[in-house]
Design an enzyme around this catalytic site. Sequence first.
Site, short mmCIF file in Angstrom:
data_model
loop_
_atom_site.label_atom_id
_atom_site.label_comp_id
_atom_site.label_asym_id
_atom_site.label_seq_id
_atom_site.Cartn_x
_atom_site.Cartn_y
_atom_site.Cartn_z
N ASP A 20 -3.20 37.55 9.92
CA ASP A 20 -1.79 37.21 10.05
C ASP A 20 -1.52 36.37 11.29
O ASP A 20 -1.46 36.89 12.40
CB ASP A 20 -0.99 38.52 10.10
CG ASP A 20 0.47 38.27 10.35
OD1 ASP A 20 1.15 39.20 10.85
OD2 ASP A 20 0.95 37.17 10.05
N ASP A 69 2.43 30.62 9.14
CA ASP A 69 2.29 32.08 9.07
C ASP A 69 1.54 32.56 7.83
O ASP A 69 2.11 32.69 6.75
CB ASP A 69 3.69 32.71 9.11
CG ASP A 69 3.62 34.21 9.12
OD1 ASP A 69 4.67 34.86 9.05
OD2 ASP A 69 2.49 34.75 9.19
C1 46W Z 1 2.87 40.61 8.27
C2 46W Z 1 3.16 41.29 6.98
C3 46W Z 1 1.96 42.07 6.50
C4 46W Z 1 2.23 42.76 5.19
N1 46W Z 1 3.49 43.47 5.19
C5 46W Z 1 3.63 44.62 4.44
N2 46W Z 1 2.58 45.06 3.74
N3 46W Z 1 4.78 45.23 4.41
C6 46W Z 1 4.66 42.89 5.85
C7 46W Z 1 4.33 42.22 7.15
C1 46W Z 2 8.67 35.81 12.81
C2 46W Z 2 8.13 36.83 11.86
C3 46W Z 2 7.25 36.14 10.81
C4 46W Z 2 6.64 37.15 9.87
N1 46W Z 2 5.88 38.12 10.64
C5 46W Z 2 4.53 38.22 10.53
N2 46W Z 2 3.87 37.35 9.75
N3 46W Z 2 3.92 39.19 11.15
C6 46W Z 2 6.64 38.86 11.63
C7 46W Z 2 7.30 37.89 12.60
#
Ligand code: 46W
Ligand code: 46W
Length: 331
Positions: A36, A220
């Site tokens: 991520d 992202d």
């Molecule tokens: C960054 C993301 C990872 C996956 N997520 C999730 N399984 N709820 C949400 C945030």
């Molecule tokens: C700004 C947000 C983008 C989605 N996120 C993530 N991928 N962990 C959380 C922060």
Amino acid sequence: ENGSAAAIPIDPRFDIAYVTPVTIGTPPQTLYLDFDTGSSDLWVFSSHTPESQVRGQRIYSPEKSSTAKLLAGHTWSILYGDGSGSLGNVYTDNFTVGGVTVTSQAVQTAQQVSYSFTSQSEIHGLVGLGFSTLNTVFPNGQLTFFDNAKSTLDSPVFTADLKWKKEGTYDFGFIDETKYTGEITYLPVQTDPGYWTFTSSGYAVGDGAFHPASIVGIADTGTSLTYLPAEVVTSYWGQVDGAVDSDYYGGYVFPCSSKLPSFTFGVGPANITIPASYINYAQITEGSPVCFGGLQSSSWLGVNIWGDVALKAAFVVFNGANPPTIGWAKK
Ligand SMILES: CC1CCN(C(=N)N)CC1
Ligand SMILES: CC1CCN(C(=N)N)CC1
């Protein structure tokens, strides 16, 4: 030592997230983690996670690793954009991805995870690839796997070659020329507050005119869809008969039978085109004639997010040199 690891879609029907195999500890324990670039905590389901919150996920058991060391007095707690979250304590241990090993990586063991993580059995934790300033470990913030590995790589880079409904790759330390066509266009990165933030030079809907604009957003890998300013997404969905921004479904939906236009975004003097098929993201439920769009408004988010729907249309170089830059190429 460079490395390469698979980015595997967790659902065969639509690309909700991608997981990558890693090994932790001695003897090695294999977990599949969500890499991520929008966060900077490396956390895992663990032997410290209550059984009631574990539903099929593999777990990391530090007590079974001869190289695990508790990072005494350290805790962490993270909340993601979608309201999910987790918290716990911290160990250091050997951590390997695609042949790249960091011998004392901070591995954050979950003592609590939110229901959305419990319900997603294919994601056993996250590997944050954002800047280490975002790390939530208290009282001393920890370095990401990439920051720890950087000095051992031939080049301080990692690349993302995500694919539509197929397995792609993350490469560490090198740029694989066979994975893209033409040239890579590099853009400056704003590292504050810690995302891979860059400015896109504009957009076009289908074969329409290119609209020059400065769209500041983050690259992202941890977000499924792409979220852009309201004026951009209204001009896109305005071209689709029957498309509506639905409060009920929480975004733009449209008749699954619609013919969607592609979406092109500028990267400096170059551009990347997201095929229509990627924007025809998913039926809102199995067999429904109503489909959910892969391009949504960022107005409620406060940040523009170039998530997987956009990233999988490109070969993306996350260059961790000083200063960092981000590279985009067609493929
Ligand atoms: C960054 C993301 C990872 C996956 N997520 C999730 N399984 N709820 C949400 C945030
Ligand atoms: C700004 C947000 C983008 C989605 N996120 C993530 N991928 N962990 C959380 C922060």
